[in-house]
Structure formats: structure tokens, C-alpha cells
Design a protein around this motif. Structure first.
Motif, mmCIF file in Angstrom:
data_model
loop_
_atom_site.group_PDB
_atom_site.id
_atom_site.type_symbol
_atom_site.label_atom_id
_atom_site.label_comp_id
_atom_site.label_asym_id
_atom_site.label_seq_id
_atom_site.Cartn_x
_atom_site.Cartn_y
_atom_site.Cartn_z
ATOM 1 N N GLU A 1 75.755 -37.644 82.510
ATOM 2 C CA GLU A 1 77.035 -37.083 82.055
ATOM 3 C C GLU A 1 78.211 -38.006 82.365
ATOM 4 O O GLU A 1 79.198 -38.009 81.633
ATOM 5 N N VAL A 2 78.120 -38.732 83.469
ATOM 6 C CA VAL A 2 79.210 -39.649 83.850
ATOM 7 C C VAL A 2 78.684 -41.073 83.719
ATOM 8 O O VAL A 2 77.682 -41.438 84.381
ATOM 9 N N PHE A 3 79.357 -41.871 82.874
ATOM 10 C CA PHE A 3 78.855 -43.217 82.564
ATOM 11 C C PHE A 3 79.441 -44.254 83.525
ATOM 12 O O PHE A 3 80.145 -45.184 83.139
ATOM 13 N N ILE B 1 75.014 -35.550 97.420
ATOM 14 C CA ILE B 1 75.977 -36.651 97.544
ATOM 15 C C ILE B 1 75.714 -37.639 96.417
ATOM 16 O O ILE B 1 74.551 -37.889 96.053
ATOM 17 N N LEU B 2 76.776 -38.202 95.865
ATOM 18 C CA LEU B 2 76.661 -39.250 94.846
ATOM 19 C C LEU B 2 76.992 -40.594 95.478
ATOM 20 O O LEU B 2 78.016 -40.718 96.173
ATOM 21 N N ILE B 3 76.137 -41.571 95.257
ATOM 22 C CA ILE B 3 76.339 -42.929 95.784
ATOM 23 C C ILE B 3 76.593 -43.823 94.575
ATOM 24 O O ILE B 3 75.752 -43.905 93.665
ATOM 25 N N THR C 1 86.641 -44.857 84.950
ATOM 26 C CA THR C 1 85.853 -43.630 84.872
ATOM 27 C C THR C 1 86.403 -42.683 85.928
ATOM 28 O O THR C 1 87.153 -43.104 86.815
ATOM 29 N N ILE C 2 85.977 -41.426 85.858
ATOM 30 C CA ILE C 2 86.416 -40.462 86.875
ATOM 31 C C ILE C 2 85.964 -40.924 88.267
ATOM 32 O O ILE C 2 86.687 -40.760 89.252
ATOM 33 N N PHE C 3 84.790 -41.564 88.333
ATOM 34 C CA PHE C 3 84.316 -42.035 89.642
ATOM 35 C C PHE C 3 85.148 -43.231 90.121
ATOM 36 O O PHE C 3 85.407 -43.366 91.313
ATOM 37 N N ALA C 4 85.588 -44.088 89.189
ATOM 38 C CA ALA C 4 86.445 -45.221 89.583
ATOM 39 C C ALA C 4 87.751 -44.700 90.168
ATOM 40 O O ALA C 4 88.276 -45.254 91.139
ATOM 41 N N LYS C 5 88.272 -43.606 89.616
ATOM 42 C CA LYS C 5 89.514 -43.016 90.147
ATOM 43 C C LYS C 5 89.286 -42.448 91.544
ATOM 44 O O LYS C 5 90.150 -42.556 92.414
ATOM 45 N N ILE C 6 88.128 -41.843 91.759
ATOM 46 C CA ILE C 6 87.784 -41.340 93.106
ATOM 47 C C ILE C 6 87.697 -42.512 94.076
ATOM 48 O O ILE C 6 88.253 -42.469 95.181
ATOM 49 N N ILE C 7 87.025 -43.589 93.666
ATOM 50 C CA ILE C 7 86.842 -44.763 94.528
ATOM 51 C C ILE C 7 88.201 -45.358 94.914
ATOM 52 O O ILE C 7 88.405 -45.753 96.062
ATOM 53 N N VAL D 1 68.480 -41.055 89.604
ATOM 54 C CA VAL D 1 69.434 -41.815 88.777
ATOM 55 C C VAL D 1 69.148 -41.456 87.323
ATOM 56 O O VAL D 1 68.059 -41.759 86.809
ATOM 57 N N ASN D 2 70.089 -40.799 86.677
ATOM 58 C CA ASN D 2 69.915 -40.414 85.279
ATOM 59 C C ASN D 2 70.435 -41.524 84.365
ATOM 60 O O ASN D 2 71.411 -42.191 84.697
ATOM 61 N N CYS D 3 69.784 -41.686 83.216
ATOM 62 C CA CYS D 3 70.224 -42.711 82.251
ATOM 63 C C CYS D 3 70.267 -42.140 80.841
ATOM 64 O O CYS D 3 69.245 -41.668 80.319
ATOM 65 N N LEU E 1 77.332 -45.733 86.856
ATOM 66 C CA LEU E 1 76.055 -45.622 87.571
ATOM 67 C C LEU E 1 76.216 -44.862 88.887
ATOM 68 O O LEU E 1 77.170 -45.107 89.633
ATOM 69 N N HIS E 2 75.300 -43.942 89.160
ATOM 70 C CA HIS E 2 75.354 -43.206 90.433
ATOM 71 C C HIS E 2 73.967 -42.724 90.794
ATOM 72 O O HIS E 2 73.156 -42.418 89.925
ATOM 73 N N MET E 3 73.738 -42.656 92.089
ATOM 74 C CA MET E 3 72.488 -42.130 92.629
ATOM 75 C C MET E 3 72.800 -40.784 93.270
ATOM 76 O O MET E 3 73.722 -40.683 94.081
ATOM 77 N N HIS E 4 72.041 -39.740 92.890
ATOM 78 C CA HIS E 4 72.182 -38.435 93.534
ATOM 79 C C HIS E 4 71.289 -38.416 94.769
ATOM 80 O O HIS E 4 70.095 -38.747 94.676
ATOM 81 N N LEU E 5 71.826 -38.008 95.910
ATOM 82 C CA LEU E 5 71.044 -37.743 97.129
ATOM 83 C C LEU E 5 71.040 -36.230 97.308
ATOM 84 O O LEU E 5 72.095 -35.614 97.504
ATOM 85 N N ILE F 1 80.762 -32.377 93.139
ATOM 86 C CA ILE F 1 81.690 -31.249 92.976
ATOM 87 C C ILE F 1 80.938 -29.954 92.645
ATOM 88 O O ILE F 1 81.457 -28.865 92.858
ATOM 89 N N SER F 2 79.735 -30.072 92.155
ATOM 90 C CA SER F 2 78.952 -28.900 91.748
ATOM 91 C C SER F 2 77.537 -29.026 92.339
ATOM 92 O O SER F 2 76.570 -29.309 91.635
ATOM 93 N N PRO F 3 77.428 -28.817 93.663
ATOM 94 C CA PRO F 3 76.180 -29.173 94.359
ATOM 95 C C PRO F 3 74.972 -28.340 93.924
ATOM 96 O O PRO F 3 75.077 -27.138 93.731
HETATM 97 P P1 AMP Z 1 74.873 -37.128 85.890
HETATM 98 O O1 AMP Z 1 74.415 -35.976 85.050
HETATM 99 O O2 AMP Z 1 73.742 -37.843 86.586
HETATM 100 O O3 AMP Z 1 75.779 -38.076 85.133
HETATM 101 O O4 AMP Z 1 75.705 -36.488 87.081
HETATM 102 C C1 AMP Z 1 77.096 -36.440 87.130
HETATM 103 C C2 AMP Z 1 77.458 -35.647 88.365
HETATM 104 O O5 AMP Z 1 78.821 -35.874 88.661
HETATM 105 C C3 AMP Z 1 77.279 -34.124 88.221
HETATM 106 O O6 AMP Z 1 76.361 -33.663 89.204
HETATM 107 C C4 AMP Z 1 78.689 -33.580 88.441
HETATM 108 O O7 AMP Z 1 78.699 -32.363 89.142
HETATM 109 C C5 AMP Z 1 79.329 -34.704 89.226
HETATM 110 N N1 AMP Z 1 80.780 -34.794 89.138
HETATM 111 C C6 AMP Z 1 81.538 -34.801 88.010
HETATM 112 N N2 AMP Z 1 82.843 -34.907 88.313
HETATM 113 C C7 AMP Z 1 82.914 -34.985 89.673
HETATM 114 C C8 AMP Z 1 83.973 -35.124 90.610
HETATM 115 N N3 AMP Z 1 85.262 -35.182 90.211
HETATM 116 N N4 AMP Z 1 83.680 -35.172 91.932
HETATM 117 C C9 AMP Z 1 82.403 -35.087 92.344
HETATM 118 N N5 AMP Z 1 81.348 -34.975 91.512
HETATM 119 C C10 AMP Z 1 81.602 -34.917 90.198
#
Ligand code: AMP
Length: 116
Positions: free
Chosen positions: A94-96, A38-40, A3-9, A85-87, A98-102, A30-32
Motif C-alpha cells: 500500500e505504501v510505495f 513495527i515498520l523498518i 512518501t508518507i514514510f519519508a515525511k515520518i523519517i 515485505v510486501n511488493c 520499501l518497508h519491513m513489517h516486524l 498506525i494500524s497494528p
Molecule cells: P503495506 O501494505 O506493506 O504497504 O503496509 C503499509 C503499512 O503502513 C500498513 O500496515 C499501514 O497501517 C501502515 N501505515 C500507513 N500510514 C502510516 C503512518 N502514518 N504511520 C504508521 N504506519 C502507517
């Protein structure tokens, strides 16, 4: 699965990383949507909350304790913050991976807007 997050990790694409250990990684969204956003994220790809198992309980617990530490570091612990945490579709995930927004640094309003 990647996933895009795995590439970041893995450091394959750039991010504003604020924390990493053997279980989780945290980086700025990326779009605060707030001064602190912060995403955990678990280092292991778990697509959604629906895919969690008992084996993931340590990782999920770590996501919370890291959220607490980062809130202190960001100076938002006392005023307060929100963890989201969105499901799937209705949760607007949007990103599959798992992530927690802070989120914090300003009053965030009520948890949800009421439907019209
Ligand atoms: P969600 O709707 O819960 O899946 O949230 C996905 C979040 O990932 C959104 O707030 C995006 O702005 C964020 N996001 C997507 N791509 C990136 C990235 N490359 N770096 C940081 N955050 C990202």
C-alpha cells in the motif's frame, strides 16, 4: 520523490518512532495487526523490492539487524515473530516506500491462508 514514510523519517509528521540511524528508521504501525507491529524503513526512498540494487545491500542488511534488535527489545525474540515485505499489487503493498513489517507478541498462525 517523497512518501508518507519519508515525511515520518524527516519528522514532518508524527509517529511512534522506536529507532533511527543513518540508514534506516523504525516506527510503530498506525494500524497494528499484532501486539508488536513495527515498520523498518530505509531512510532513502526505494519504492519496492523490484527497485533494489547492489548498492542497497548494506541498507537491506541493516533492516534485518535492526529487526533482530527490536524483537529483543520488545521481548518477542524467544517466542518468535514474523518479518514481512510486501511488493506491488499481488503482495498487497500500500505504501510505495520499501518497508519491513516486524510482527509478534501472539501466535501468528500459518504464513498464508489457502485460496478457496
Ligand atoms: P503495506 O501494505 O506493506 O504497504 O503496509 C503499509 C503499512 O503502513 C500498513 O500496515 C499501514 O497501517 C501502515 N501505515 C500507513 N500510514 C502510516 C503512518 N502514518 N504511520 C504508521 N504506519 C502507517
Amino acid at each position: 520523490m517523497t512518501t508518507i514514510f519519508a515525511k515520518i523519517i524527516r519528522g514532518e509528521i508524527p509517529s511512534d518512532m522506536v529507532y533511527q540511524d543513518e540508514l534506516v528508521t523504525a516506527f510503530r504501525d498506525i494500524s497494528p495487526m499484532a501486539p508488536t507491529h513495527i515498520l523498518i524503513v530505509p531512510n532513502k526512498v526505494i519504492p519496492t523490492v523490484n527497485d533494489l540494487t547492489e548498492d542497497d545491500e548494506l541498507t537491506v542488511g541493516r533492516m534485518f539487524t535492526v529487526a533482530k534488535k527490536l524483537a529483543e527489545q520488545e521481548g518477542i525474540a524467544e517466542d518468535g515473530y514474523r518479518l514481512i515485505v510486501n511488493c506491488n499489487k499481488h503482495g498487497h503493498q500500500e505504501v510505495f516506500h520499501l518497508h519491513m513489517h516486524l510482527l509478534g507478541g501472539r501466535p501468528l498462525g500459518r504464513m498464508l491462508s489457502k485460496p478457496n
